[in-house]
Write a protein that holds these residues in place. Structure first.
Motif, mmCIF file in Angstrom:
data_model
loop_
_atom_site.group_PDB
_atom_site.id
_atom_site.type_symbol
_atom_site.label_atom_id
_atom_site.label_comp_id
_atom_site.label_asym_id
_atom_site.label_seq_id
_atom_site.Cartn_x
_atom_site.Cartn_y
_atom_site.Cartn_z
ATOM 1 N N GLY A 187 0.814 -1.212 0.000
ATOM 2 C CA GLY A 187 0.000 0.000 0.000
ATOM 3 C C GLY A 187 0.849 1.264 0.000
ATOM 4 O O GLY A 187 0.508 2.249 -0.652
ATOM 5 N N ASP A 206 -0.161 -0.822 -11.057
ATOM 6 C CA ASP A 206 -1.549 -0.535 -10.707
ATOM 7 C C ASP A 206 -1.867 -1.255 -9.407
ATOM 8 O O ASP A 206 -2.049 -2.475 -9.396
ATOM 9 C CB ASP A 206 -2.485 -0.994 -11.826
ATOM 10 C CG ASP A 206 -3.936 -0.655 -11.538
ATOM 11 O OD1 ASP A 206 -4.203 0.122 -10.597
ATOM 12 O OD2 ASP A 206 -4.796 -1.172 -12.268
ATOM 13 N N CYS A 252 -4.520 -1.173 -7.786
ATOM 14 C CA CYS A 252 -5.948 -1.512 -7.734
ATOM 15 C C CYS A 252 -6.380 -2.172 -9.045
ATOM 16 O O CYS A 252 -7.154 -1.599 -9.821
ATOM 17 C CB CYS A 252 -6.779 -0.252 -7.494
ATOM 18 S SG CYS A 252 -6.282 0.705 -6.057
ATOM 19 N N SER A 271 -10.202 -7.645 -9.134
ATOM 20 C CA SER A 271 -9.601 -8.328 -7.987
ATOM 21 C C SER A 271 -10.588 -8.374 -6.832
ATOM 22 O O SER A 271 -11.381 -7.447 -6.644
ATOM 23 C CB SER A 271 -8.332 -7.610 -7.532
ATOM 24 O OG SER A 271 -7.360 -7.681 -8.530
ATOM 25 N N ALA A 276 -12.151 -7.748 -3.327
ATOM 26 C CA ALA A 276 -12.007 -6.572 -2.469
ATOM 27 C C ALA A 276 -11.122 -6.849 -1.264
ATOM 28 O O ALA A 276 -10.383 -5.964 -0.821
ATOM 29 C CB ALA A 276 -13.383 -6.093 -2.013
ATOM 30 N N LEU A 281 -7.401 -6.184 -2.029
ATOM 31 C CA LEU A 281 -6.976 -4.844 -2.455
ATOM 32 C C LEU A 281 -6.552 -3.996 -1.261
ATOM 33 O O LEU A 281 -7.070 -4.162 -0.153
ATOM 34 C CB LEU A 281 -8.122 -4.155 -3.189
ATOM 35 C CG LEU A 281 -8.505 -4.755 -4.541
ATOM 36 C CD1 LEU A 281 -9.742 -4.070 -5.088
ATOM 37 C CD2 LEU A 281 -7.359 -4.671 -5.517
ATOM 38 N N CYS A 315 -7.940 1.626 -2.353
ATOM 39 C CA CYS A 315 -8.598 1.334 -3.635
ATOM 40 C C CYS A 315 -10.095 1.566 -3.503
ATOM 41 O O CYS A 315 -10.696 1.278 -2.464
ATOM 42 C CB CYS A 315 -8.333 -0.104 -4.049
ATOM 43 S SG CYS A 315 -6.627 -0.403 -4.530
ATOM 44 N N ALA A 329 -12.286 -1.385 -2.336
ATOM 45 C CA ALA A 329 -11.989 -2.016 -1.035
ATOM 46 C C ALA A 329 -12.905 -1.537 0.047
ATOM 47 O O ALA A 329 -13.336 -0.512 0.224
ATOM 48 C CB ALA A 329 -10.534 -1.755 -0.646
#
Length: 148
Positions: free
Chosen positions: A60, A130, A132, A136, A138, A141, A145, A148
């Motif tokens: 993150g 990327d 996010c 994908s 949640a 992530l 994002c 999320a």
């Protein structure tokens, strides 16, 4: 009768006039070294001193940092300068420890290929990162994002 050459006679032909790539390589090493000191210490300061320190560095953190074009360009500049600086240093070592010929050409070619591949891949990673990805789950992530 033995003839002794004058001590002022050059042992090799005079260097050719025109571009002196060795000189420009030497200048690049000095300039890139100074720039790398600033870039690396700036990188370390932001990553280790600002915020929560080293324990905050995770996916993150990198995703949030690379969301800003300033940090993308900072990291890419650091990557390019460091890789070219290192490849030029290795080229100098190859010149110092090998004789001109096939082995030297192969080693320099391998250095060039490795540097170009790493530069292209590293640049692609920074600019196409990327955090996010679409589709994908949640729960996988990062919290910043939208899904999320």
């Amino acid at each position: 009768m033995t003839v002794i050459e004058s001590p002022r006679t050059p042992a090799r032909p005079a260097p050719r006039r025109g571009r002196n790539l060795e000189k420009w390589g030497w200048i690049y090493m000095r300039a890139s070294g100074v720039a790398l000191v600033v870039l690396v210490f700036g990188h370390l300061f932001v990553n280790l001193m600002v915020g929560e320190g080293v324990k905050a560095i995770d996916f993150g953190f990198v995703g949030g940092k690379w969301a800003d074009p300033f940090w993308q360009w900072w990291d890419v500049l650091m990557l390019w300068l460091a890789l070219i600086h290192g490849a030029n240093g290795m080229r100098t070592i190859v010149n110092d420890y090998t004789s001109p010929g096939a082995v030297q050409r192969i080693l320099k070619g391998a250095l060039l290929v490795a540097a170009v591949v790493l530069l292209v891949l590293g640049t692609l990673v920074v600019f196409t990162f990327d955090p996010c990805p679409a589709g994908s789950p949640a729960e996988l992530l990062p919290s910043f994002c939208p899904a999320a």
